[in-house]
Scaffold this motif. Structure first.
Motif, PDB file in Angstrom:
ATOM      1  N   GLU A 112       0.840  -1.198   0.000  1.00 42.85           N
ATOM      2  CA  GLU A 112       0.000   0.000   0.000  1.00 42.85           C
ATOM      3  C   GLU A 112       0.877   1.251   0.000  1.00 42.85           C
ATOM      4  N   LEU A 113       0.536   2.196  -0.884  1.00 42.77           N
ATOM      5  CA  LEU A 113       1.264   3.457  -0.985  1.00 42.77           C
ATOM      6  C   LEU A 113       0.325   4.605  -0.644  1.00 42.77           C
ATOM      7  N   VAL A 114       0.836   5.558   0.119  1.00 44.79           N
ATOM      8  CA  VAL A 114       0.040   6.722   0.523  1.00 44.79           C
ATOM      9  C   VAL A 114       0.805   7.990   0.155  1.00 44.79           C
ATOM     10  N   TYR A 115       0.141   8.905  -0.519  1.00 42.76           N
ATOM     11  CA  TYR A 115       0.761  10.195  -0.841  1.00 42.76           C
ATOM     12  C   TYR A 115       0.788  11.083   0.403  1.00 42.76           C
ATOM     13  N   PRO A 116       1.822  11.905   0.550  1.00 42.00           N
ATOM     14  CA  PRO A 116       1.880  12.781   1.725  1.00 42.00           C
ATOM     15  C   PRO A 116       0.943  13.975   1.639  1.00 42.00           C
ATOM     16  N   ASP A 117       0.411  14.248   0.423  1.00 41.96           N
ATOM     17  CA  ASP A 117      -0.357  15.472   0.226  1.00 41.96           C
ATOM     18  C   ASP A 117      -1.709  15.202  -0.441  1.00 41.96           C
ATOM     19  N   GLY A 118      -2.303  14.048  -0.156  1.00 45.76           N
ATOM     20  CA  GLY A 118      -3.637  13.771  -0.667  1.00 45.76           C
ATOM     21  C   GLY A 118      -3.623  12.960  -1.947  1.00 45.76           C
ATOM     22  N   ALA A 119      -4.815  12.523  -2.372  1.00 49.30           N
ATOM     23  CA  ALA A 119      -4.955  11.602  -3.498  1.00 49.30           C
ATOM     24  C   ALA A 119      -4.425  12.212  -4.794  1.00 49.30           C
ATOM     25  N   GLN A 120      -3.821  11.359  -5.618  1.00 50.45           N
ATOM     26  CA  GLN A 120      -3.270  11.766  -6.910  1.00 50.45           C
ATOM     27  C   GLN A 120      -3.605  10.686  -7.939  1.00 50.45           C
ATOM     28  N   ASP A 121      -3.586  11.075  -9.200  1.00 46.78           N
ATOM     29  CA  ASP A 121      -3.712  10.117 -10.296  1.00 46.78           C
ATOM     30  C   ASP A 121      -2.320   9.885 -10.872  1.00 46.78           C
ATOM     31  N   ALA A 122      -1.934   8.619 -11.045  1.00 51.33           N
ATOM     32  CA  ALA A 122      -0.591   8.321 -11.545  1.00 51.33           C
ATOM     33  C   ALA A 122      -0.661   7.203 -12.568  1.00 51.33           C
ATOM     34  N   GLU A 123       0.049   7.395 -13.686  1.00 53.52           N
ATOM     35  CA  GLU A 123       0.080   6.395 -14.752  1.00 53.52           C
ATOM     36  C   GLU A 123       1.500   5.913 -15.057  1.00 53.52           C
ATOM     37  N   ALA A 124       2.476   6.306 -14.248  1.00 54.47           N
ATOM     38  CA  ALA A 124       3.859   5.928 -14.518  1.00 54.47           C
ATOM     39  C   ALA A 124       4.505   5.375 -13.261  1.00 54.47           C
ATOM     40  N   GLY A 140      -0.534  15.126 -13.628  1.00 58.84           N
ATOM     41  CA  GLY A 140      -1.226  16.400 -13.569  1.00 58.84           C
ATOM     42  C   GLY A 140      -1.409  16.971 -14.963  1.00 58.84           C
ATOM     43  N   VAL A 141      -2.393  17.829 -15.130  1.00 58.53           N
ATOM     44  CA  VAL A 141      -2.668  18.402 -16.448  1.00 58.53           C
ATOM     45  C   VAL A 141      -1.526  19.310 -16.882  1.00 58.53           C
ATOM     46  N   PHE A 142      -1.096  20.204 -16.001  1.00 62.14           N
ATOM     47  CA  PHE A 142      -0.053  21.163 -16.356  1.00 62.14           C
ATOM     48  C   PHE A 142       1.317  20.733 -15.829  1.00 62.14           C
ATOM     49  N   ALA A 143       1.330  19.984 -14.754  1.00 60.37           N
ATOM     50  CA  ALA A 143       2.582  19.484 -14.188  1.00 60.37           C
ATOM     51  C   ALA A 143       2.250  18.300 -13.292  1.00 60.37           C
ATOM     52  N   GLY A 144       3.220  17.422 -13.150  1.00 61.50           N
ATOM     53  CA  GLY A 144       3.080  16.292 -12.238  1.00 61.50           C
ATOM     54  C   GLY A 144       4.206  16.324 -11.226  1.00 61.50           C
ATOM     55  N   ALA A 145       4.345  15.223 -10.497  1.00 61.80           N
ATOM     56  CA  ALA A 145       5.389  15.128  -9.491  1.00 61.80           C
ATOM     57  C   ALA A 145       5.900  13.702  -9.441  1.00 61.80           C
ATOM     58  N   VAL A 146       7.162  13.582  -9.027  1.00 63.94           N
ATOM     59  CA  VAL A 146       7.781  12.267  -8.838  1.00 63.94           C
ATOM     60  C   VAL A 146       7.824  11.991  -7.340  1.00 63.94           C
ATOM     61  N   TYR A 147       7.323  10.828  -6.943  1.00 59.22           N
ATOM     62  CA  TYR A 147       7.315  10.423  -5.541  1.00 59.22           C
ATOM     63  C   TYR A 147       8.157   9.171  -5.377  1.00 59.22           C
ATOM     64  N   ARG A 154       7.192  -2.090   2.847  1.00 56.83           N
ATOM     65  CA  ARG A 154       6.613  -2.908   3.918  1.00 56.83           C
ATOM     66  C   ARG A 154       5.225  -3.357   3.494  1.00 56.83           C
ATOM     67  N   SER A 155       4.914  -4.629   3.707  1.00 56.72           N
ATOM     68  CA  SER A 155       3.586  -5.135   3.359  1.00 56.72           C
ATOM     69  C   SER A 155       2.624  -5.097   4.537  1.00 56.72           C
ATOM     70  N   ASP A 156       3.124  -4.809   5.729  1.00 62.67           N
ATOM     71  CA  ASP A 156       2.298  -4.861   6.933  1.00 62.67           C
ATOM     72  C   ASP A 156       1.752  -3.498   7.336  1.00 62.67           C
ATOM     73  N   ARG A 157       2.099  -2.461   6.586  1.00 62.82           N
ATOM     74  CA  ARG A 157       1.599  -1.119   6.905  1.00 62.82           C
ATOM     75  C   ARG A 157       1.753  -0.249   5.666  1.00 62.82           C
ATOM     76  N   PRO A 158       1.023   0.888   5.608  1.00 61.33           N
ATOM     77  CA  PRO A 158       1.145   1.762   4.436  1.00 61.33           C
ATOM     78  C   PRO A 158       2.549   2.331   4.306  1.00 61.33           C
ATOM     79  N   ASN A 159       2.992   2.464   3.063  1.00 62.06           N
ATOM     80  CA  ASN A 159       4.281   3.055   2.747  1.00 62.06           C
ATOM     81  C   ASN A 159       4.048   4.499   2.308  1.00 62.06           C
ATOM     82  N   VAL A 160       4.563   5.450   3.069  1.00 61.47           N
ATOM     83  CA  VAL A 160       4.335   6.861   2.766  1.00 61.47           C
ATOM     84  C   VAL A 160       5.344   7.306   1.708  1.00 61.47           C
ATOM     85  N   LEU A 161       4.821   7.845   0.616  1.00 60.43           N
ATOM     86  CA  LEU A 161       5.661   8.330  -0.473  1.00 60.43           C
ATOM     87  C   LEU A 161       6.240   9.697  -0.126  1.00 60.43           C
ATOM     88  N   GLU A 162       7.380  10.008  -0.748  1.00 58.92           N
ATOM     89  CA  GLU A 162       8.025  11.307  -0.562  1.00 58.92           C
ATOM     90  C   GLU A 162       8.226  11.970  -1.913  1.00 58.92           C
TER      91      GLU A 162
END
Length: 240
Positions: A112-124, A140-147, A154-162
């Motif tokens: 499980e992956l969790v974004y630090p700043d809320g839900a995002q759409d990712a295709e890569a 993103g439409v105008f810009a995206g981000a790399v996390y 870890r499979s036993d808890r969410p992995n927080v992306l940076e």
């Protein structure tokens, strides 16, 4: 690249079940692809010489929205269940599944992956060829981000992306180059070479015209590009 815009078709997927090739990866000489959202949990291993499916790996439960693949080593592929057009998912996930010749029923452990700043759409999805670290690139439409994902996952808890870098808008796939010192991000129409680990831009160029070009992977010194447009299960290629 000197021939980057004159891409020519390499193969057409012969399998009628490959209807919307979204992710693309090369694993042990086989081209691996997956359909866009709405399909069951499965990936297709395709012989690049013929375009024919030679193996299907299936799993349950069905994913929500698979959008990308990345080589995982040891005959496996990372599957990115990261699509979220409406930005409503509390978390997304990646799965590591075996691929090869022959049909396989797998039971992959979800990470499980969790974004630090809320839900995002990712295709890569990117997997560094040396360290194995995963990177998710949002669309993103105008810009995206790399996390960056934690290493190890870890499979036993969410992995927080940076968040580690900015990205162009409308990134639909990405791939590391051999050695992991650079990577290529693709949009529907362009490719962007980026240095790693600085994430500094190196170059960008127009890609061959495709109907909703989605996938990218590296085969030797060529970039192979897939499209999910209707009736266009075709792989094109362009030189790096």
């Amino acid at each position: 690249g000197d021939d980057a815009t004159s891409g020519r078709p390499v193969l057409r997927f012969q399998d009628p079940d490959v209807v919307e090739s979204s992710g693309l990866a090369l694993v042990d000489g086989l081209l691996v692809t997956t359909n866009d959202s709405g399909d069951t949990g499965r990936v297709f291993a395709v012989d690049p010489a013929t375009g024919r499916t030679v193996g299907v790996t299936s799993w349950a439960p069905d994913p929500e929205d698979v959008e990308a693949l990345a080589p995982a080593g040891d005959g496996d592929v990372w599957v990115a269940d990261t699509g979220d057009n409406r930005h409503v998912r509390d978390s997304v996930r990646v799965l590591r599944v075996p691929v090869g010749r022959g049909d396989v029923d797998a039971a992959p452990e979800p990470y499980e992956l969790v974004y630090p700043d809320g839900a995002q759409d990712a295709e890569a999805l990117l997997a560094h060829p040396v360290t194995g670290q995963l990177f998710v690139v949002t669309k993103g439409v105008f810009a995206g981000a790399v996390y960056a994902a934690p290493l190890p996952l870890r499979s036993d808890r969410p992995n927080v992306l940076e968040q580690v870098a900015d990205a162009p808008g409308i990134v639909t796939d990405a791939t590391f180059l051999p050695g992991g010192g650079a990577l290529v991000l693709r949009t529907y129409s362009s490719a962007y070479a980026v240095a790693y680990p600085s994430w500094e831009p190196i170059d960008h160029w127009e890609l061959p015209a495709q109907d909703q070009g989605e996938g990218i992977t590296l085969a030797g010194d060529e970039l192979w590009l897939s499209t999910e447009g209707a009736r266009s299960q075709e792989i094109g290629r362009a030189h790096v």
